[in-house]
Design an enzyme around this catalytic site. Structure first.
Site, PDB file in Angstrom:
ATOM      1  N   ARG A   1       0.858  -1.179   0.000  1.00  0.00           N
ATOM      2  CA  ARG A   1       0.000   0.000   0.000  1.00  0.00           C
ATOM      3  C   ARG A   1       0.900   1.236   0.000  1.00  0.00           C
ATOM      4  O   ARG A   1       1.968   1.223   0.620  1.00  0.00           O
ATOM      5  CB  ARG A   1      -0.855   0.030   1.270  1.00  0.00           C
ATOM      6  CG  ARG A   1      -2.004  -0.956   1.266  1.00  0.00           C
ATOM      7  CD  ARG A   1      -3.099  -0.523   0.294  1.00  0.00           C
ATOM      8  NE  ARG A   1      -4.267  -1.373   0.365  1.00  0.00           N
ATOM      9  CZ  ARG A   1      -4.502  -2.408  -0.438  1.00  0.00           C
ATOM     10  NH1 ARG A   1      -3.636  -2.730  -1.373  1.00  0.00           N
ATOM     11  NH2 ARG A   1      -5.604  -3.109  -0.313  1.00  0.00           N
TER      12      ARG A   1
ATOM     13  N   GLU B   1      -3.553   7.787  -4.203  1.00  0.00           N
ATOM     14  CA  GLU B   1      -3.918   7.340  -5.560  1.00  0.00           C
ATOM     15  C   GLU B   1      -5.204   8.012  -6.037  1.00  0.00           C
ATOM     16  O   GLU B   1      -6.112   8.188  -5.234  1.00  0.00           O
ATOM     17  CB  GLU B   1      -4.102   5.814  -5.552  1.00  0.00           C
ATOM     18  CG  GLU B   1      -2.800   5.108  -5.253  1.00  0.00           C
ATOM     19  CD  GLU B   1      -2.958   3.602  -5.012  1.00  0.00           C
ATOM     20  OE1 GLU B   1      -4.076   3.078  -5.187  1.00  0.00           O
ATOM     21  OE2 GLU B   1      -1.968   2.974  -4.647  1.00  0.00           O
TER      22      GLU B   1
ATOM     23  N   HIS C   1      -1.488   0.701  -9.672  1.00  0.00           N
ATOM     24  CA  HIS C   1      -2.105  -0.252  -8.730  1.00  0.00           C
ATOM     25  C   HIS C   1      -2.785  -1.394  -9.496  1.00  0.00           C
ATOM     26  O   HIS C   1      -4.013  -1.521  -9.479  1.00  0.00           O
ATOM     27  CB  HIS C   1      -3.105   0.462  -7.811  1.00  0.00           C
ATOM     28  CG  HIS C   1      -3.378  -0.315  -6.539  1.00  0.00           C
ATOM     29  ND1 HIS C   1      -3.650   0.293  -5.338  1.00  0.00           N
ATOM     30  CD2 HIS C   1      -3.432  -1.657  -6.295  1.00  0.00           C
ATOM     31  CE1 HIS C   1      -3.863  -0.637  -4.416  1.00  0.00           C
ATOM     32  NE2 HIS C   1      -3.730  -1.837  -4.975  1.00  0.00           N
TER      33      HIS C   1
HETATM   34  O1  LIG Z   1      -4.613  -3.950  -3.619  1.00  0.00           O
HETATM   35  C1  LIG Z   1      -5.282  -4.884  -3.812  1.00  0.00           C
HETATM   36  C2  LIG Z   1      -5.759  -5.801  -2.817  1.00  0.00           C
HETATM   37  O2  LIG Z   1      -5.694  -5.497  -1.626  1.00  0.00           O
HETATM   38  O3  LIG Z   1      -6.207  -6.878  -3.201  1.00  0.00           O
END
Ligand SMILES: O=CC(=O)O
Length: 284
Positions: free
Chosen positions: A203, A232, A250
């Site tokens: 993250r 983001e 992402h």
């Molecule tokens: O970022 C994506 C997830 O947490 O699956």
């Protein structure tokens, strides 16, 4: 149903909503949970549940599910892709060819991945899958986690600074919690050093982004491969001109196959809940 006005939507439907499907970008904070008196379950389309107030859910007896396992391969594959793209400058090389620059001379030499030391923050499902793949590149693997995994064959460091000082490639693969927020800070980046690179597939808030930007601009670390960011979809523009940075929007789990598997799991959890069966992948 789609609504552009969240306040109006909640006003109209608060008394009938029994389930929320969340994601890495859309969660459920305490206020939303409180605003939905009929809420019974939150099923998260993703493995990270940091956008959901788990404490509030526990307090209100609302189960939360996520989508572990089905996305592990994709995220680990992408991690290796990011490492290779960064060290071998794959994206830069692609731009070099497209811009016609190759006609003016060969691209400069890059950095070998095979055999480099890989340090992983968080040896859970994804961290372990990254380790397995990196082993195939003959990389010595070490890791940091809250406690040493007694059965692991990888070297354990009890602090992230120690892990970083002993790694060429530092991979962030732990869940985001108040304890792991900014786990990669100035001290860690300095320990990683000018030959080290940081890869974040966890993250954004795992990394202190402004410290990362200055470490990159000042050459205190060797590069960064980032799939996630603190705010983001906003990415620090200082990074756009740097050749030792690879930026992704992402997309760790973003393949047709995996997103289908995740959607199926979200629905299977909801179905189980409403049929009074055990949840498949409960978090709380
Ligand atoms: O970022 C994506 C997830 O947490 O699956």
């Amino acid at each position: 149903m789609e609504s552009i006005n969240r306040t109006q939507f909640l006003k109209d439907h608060a008394n009938s909503i029994r389930a929320i499907v969340g994601s890495f970008s859309h969660g459920a904070d305490a206020a939303l949970i409180e605003a939905l008196p009929k809420l019974e379950i939150i099923s998260c389309f993703g493995v990270g549940v940091d956008k959901i107030d788990l404490g509030k859910c526990k307090e209100n007896g609302i189960p939360v599910t996520n989508t572990p396992d089905v996305l592990t391969d994709d995220v680990a594959d992408l991690t290796i892709g990011l490492i290779l793209a960064l060290l071998r400058r794959i994206c830069e090389c692609d731009r070099y060819v497209r811009s016609g620059n190759w006609k003016n001379g060969d691209y400069k030499l890059t950095t070998k991945f095979s055999g480099k030391t890989v340090g992983i923050i968080g040896l859970g499902r994804i961290g372990t899958a990254v380790a397995k793949r990196a082993e195939a590149f003959n990389c010595p693997i070490s890791y940091y986690s809250r406690t040493e995994k007694r059965l692991s064959k990888y070297k354990y460091y009890p602090s992230v600074v120690e892990l970083a000082s002993n790694s060429h490639v530092l991979v962030v693969a732990c869940p985001l919690t108040p304890e792991t927020r900014h786990i990669v800070n100035r001290k860690v980046l300095n320990a990683l050093g000018p030959k080290g690179v940081v890869i974040n597939i966890g993250r954004g808030p795992h990394v202190d982004e402004s410290e990362l930007v200055s470490a990159l601009l000042e050459g205190r670390i060797g590069g960064a491969g980032l799939d996630v960011f603190e705010d983001e979809p906003n990415v620090p523009e200082e990074l756009f001109g740097l050749e030792n940075v690879v930026l992704l929007p992402h997309v760790g789990s973003a393949t047709v196959e995996t997103r289908t598997g995740m959607a199926d799991l979200v629905l299977a959890n909801l179905e189980a809940h409403f049929q009074g069966k055990s949840l498949l992948t409960p978090v709380v």
